[in-house]
Design an enzyme around this catalytic site. Structure first.
Site, PDB file in Angstrom:
ATOM      1  N   GLU A 108       5.520  11.130  -2.026  1.00 32.31           N
ATOM      2  CA  GLU A 108       6.360  10.329  -1.135  1.00 32.31           C
ATOM      3  C   GLU A 108       7.244   9.394  -1.970  1.00 32.31           C
ATOM      4  O   GLU A 108       8.254   8.906  -1.490  1.00 32.31           O
ATOM      5  CB  GLU A 108       5.567   9.428  -0.167  1.00 32.31           C
ATOM      6  CG  GLU A 108       4.937  10.100   1.002  1.00 32.31           C
ATOM      7  CD  GLU A 108       4.154   9.105   1.845  1.00 32.31           C
ATOM      8  OE1 GLU A 108       3.152   9.508   2.430  1.00 32.31           O
ATOM      9  OE2 GLU A 108       4.514   7.916   1.911  1.00 32.31           O
ATOM     10  N   GLU A 139       0.907  -1.165   0.000  1.00 34.53           N
ATOM     11  CA  GLU A 139       0.000   0.000   0.000  1.00 34.53           C
ATOM     12  C   GLU A 139       0.940   1.207   0.000  1.00 34.53           C
ATOM     13  O   GLU A 139       1.402   1.668   1.034  1.00 34.53           O
ATOM     14  CB  GLU A 139      -0.875  -0.008   1.248  1.00 34.53           C
ATOM     15  CG  GLU A 139      -2.041   0.960   1.150  1.00 34.53           C
ATOM     16  CD  GLU A 139      -1.602   2.399   1.359  1.00 34.53           C
ATOM     17  OE1 GLU A 139      -1.766   2.891   2.483  1.00 34.53           O
ATOM     18  OE2 GLU A 139      -1.081   3.031   0.417  1.00 34.53           O
TER      19      GLU A 139
HETATM   20  N1  GJV Z   1       0.736   4.591   1.322  1.00 35.70           N
HETATM   21  C1  GJV Z   1       1.609   5.352   1.945  1.00 35.70           C
HETATM   22  N2  GJV Z   1       1.971   6.561   1.465  1.00 35.70           N
HETATM   23  N3  GJV Z   1       2.155   4.932   3.073  1.00 35.70           N
HETATM   24  C2  GJV Z   1       1.672   3.726   3.735  1.00 35.70           C
HETATM   25  C3  GJV Z   1       2.726   2.668   3.795  1.00 35.70           C
HETATM   26  C4  GJV Z   1       3.974   3.203   4.389  1.00 35.70           C
HETATM   27  C5  GJV Z   1       4.664   2.121   5.255  1.00 35.70           C
HETATM   28  O1  GJV Z   1       5.695   1.528   4.474  1.00 35.70           O
HETATM   29  C6  GJV Z   1       6.955   1.716   5.090  1.00 35.70           C
HETATM   30  N4  GJV Z   1       7.926   1.922   4.001  1.00 35.70           N
HETATM   31  C7  GJV Z   1       7.918   2.917   3.080  1.00 35.70           C
HETATM   32  N5  GJV Z   1       8.951   2.757   2.226  1.00 35.70           N
HETATM   33  C8  GJV Z   1       9.605   1.631   2.609  1.00 35.70           C
HETATM   34  C9  GJV Z   1      10.751   0.929   2.114  1.00 35.70           C
HETATM   35  N6  GJV Z   1      11.422   1.363   1.035  1.00 35.70           N
HETATM   36  N7  GJV Z   1      11.139  -0.211   2.751  1.00 35.70           N
HETATM   37  C10 GJV Z   1      10.451  -0.660   3.829  1.00 35.70           C
HETATM   38  N8  GJV Z   1       9.365  -0.040   4.358  1.00 35.70           N
HETATM   39  C11 GJV Z   1       8.949   1.088   3.743  1.00 35.70           C
HETATM   40  C12 GJV Z   1       6.792   2.926   5.984  1.00 35.70           C
HETATM   41  O2  GJV Z   1       7.704   2.886   7.056  1.00 35.70           O
HETATM   42  C13 GJV Z   1       5.341   2.757   6.451  1.00 35.70           C
HETATM   43  O3  GJV Z   1       5.255   1.901   7.564  1.00 35.70           O
END
Ligand code: GJV
Length: 405
Positions: free
Chosen positions: A192, A183
């Protein structure tokens, strides 16, 4: 920003480079890498070779290289419950992912799944609870991963779910996966730029013929009226308490209409034309380099006469079935769907334009990724109003909105 003085001449060789002469005083705004910095000289910004500069004033104290991904701040924001509570409280979003798992439960049997950016692990828990995958790699970079492990144990899923704390770009999996679910969507779909991490994980870990969830994504747009927002931020200055505050209106335009308005709730009746998908992303073929600049075209026949205050954008994502011919599940964040925590994004024009049915609004939208701050972008909307001969208002325009840098 910090002051540096040039020790040598530098002739710019790229359109985004900034040339200077030995002795020039430059303002360094960012240090995306140790070789190239983002600097300003006499109002012009561009990349400069760091080795050509030396710091004035308190020399010696070298400020840290700023991370263009701002990962410390970004993952810091996901290590507390606030954002996870917002996402979990978004029933439309969360129930959609559950529906995807349930409608594919049979085909998920014995499959290897990667949940990239699992947060509290909700999608992974749905997989383990509602289907029988062989393994789910729940990847989470923030400190939340520690709690995610506890939730997996608490719900008896430790046989299936393996929580890996780390960035998707860095972690190692024992093997490839059949399904990559995430997601990742942000405002205007890509803000983002977590989508880059999803594409990187796809290229590293999704087996040939594996499935991406979401499988495709679309950015929707509509020209709209925004009477309430315009009244609240601009018309307000006409006659507050019987006084004329209109000299403040240029300030109001600058302050309130320069950036897009996140979390805008648009009523369907605010649309002046039927919304259109202006950008479509295929998650199997999309490449990371394609994210630098994404362009869409539009042509809106005006169906409702009204005041064209701006454009509203939102997104939809699609989850194809694991079974050939199975039904595709859609998550739509538009004004005609269940509300979501993303709501919609409103782009206000500098001047509203009255529109009559019979005219049409044609133009382009360009999402340009910020070359320095990699989670940010700008949105340029260019429009042309045609077919309305008796309209004296400006017939075309273009405006660039930073999100946020
Ligand atoms: N829909 C969004 N805008 N954000 C919702 C998901 C975001 C979740 O993914 C994690 N997250 C984001 N990028 C990464 C990454 N490259 N690697 C691991 N976790 C991630 C982040 O820490 C958060 O817990």
């Amino acid at each position: 920003p910090r002051h540096y003085v040039a020790s040598y001449n530098f002739i710019a060789s790229g359109s985004d480079q900034l040339g200077f002469t030995s002795g020039d005083a430059l303002l360094v705004h960012a240090k995306p890498s140790s070789e190239w910095w983002w600097a300003e000289l006499r109002g012009v910004k561009g990349y400069v070779p760091a080795s050509y500069l030396c710091q004035t004033g308190d020399a010696g104290e070298e400020d840290e290289i700023e991370d263009p991904w701002q990962d410390e701040e970004y993952f810091g924001s996901y290590s507390t419950l606030r954002l996870h509570l917002e996402m979990l409280s978004d029933r439309s979003r969360t129930e959609t992912y559950r529906r995807v798992v349930v409608s594919n439960r049979a085909s998920l049997r014995n499959k290897a799944v990667m949940d990239l950016g699992c947060g509290t692990g909700i999608i992974s828990l749905f997989c383990a609870q509602l289907a029988q995958p062989s393994v789910v790699y729940a990847v989470e970079a923030s400190a939340m991963a520690e709690y995610t492990r506890q939730l997996v144990r608490q719900n008896g899923c430790e046989e299936v779910i393996r929580v890996l704390q780390g960035r998707g770009e860095d972690i190692q999996l024992p093997g490839k996966v059949d399904v990559l679910v995430s997601e990742w969507m942000g405002n205007c779909l890509v803000f983002e730029f977590m989508v880059e991490s999803v594409l990187s994980a796809r290229d590293r870990w999704l087996r040939e013929g594996g499935v991406m969830w979401p499988s495709s994504a679309a950015l929707a747009l509509a020209p709209c009226q925004a009477h309430d927002y315009f009244a609240e931020k601009m018309a307000f200055w006409e006659r507050p308490y019987g006084l004329d505050f209109t000299p403040l209106q240029p300030l109001a335009q600058q302050e309130f209409f320069t950036k897009p308005k996140f979390s805008h709730v648009m009523e369907p009746s605010d649309c002046l034309a039927s919304p259109r998908h202006v950008i479509s992303l295929n998650m199997y073929t999309l490449q990371i380099k394609d994210l630098e600049e994404i362009t869409g075209q539009f042509d809106f026949p005006v169906e409702t006469s009204g005041t064209f205050h701006g454009f509203t954008a939102w997104f939809a994502v699609y989850f194809e079935s694991l079974d050939a011919g199975g039904t595709t599940v859609e998550l739509n964040t538009g004004p005609n769907s269940e509300p979501t925590h993303w709501k919609q994004t409103l782009f206000m024009l500098d001047q509203p334009v009255s529109l009559n049915t019979g005219s049409s609004v044609t133009g382009t939208i360009v999402l340009r990724r910020n070359p320095v701050w990699r989670r940010h972008m700008s949105v340029t909307l260019s429009w042309n109003i045609s077919g309305d001969a008796d309209n004296w208002c400006p017939q075309s325009g273009t405006k660039t909105f930073p999100m946020w840098r």
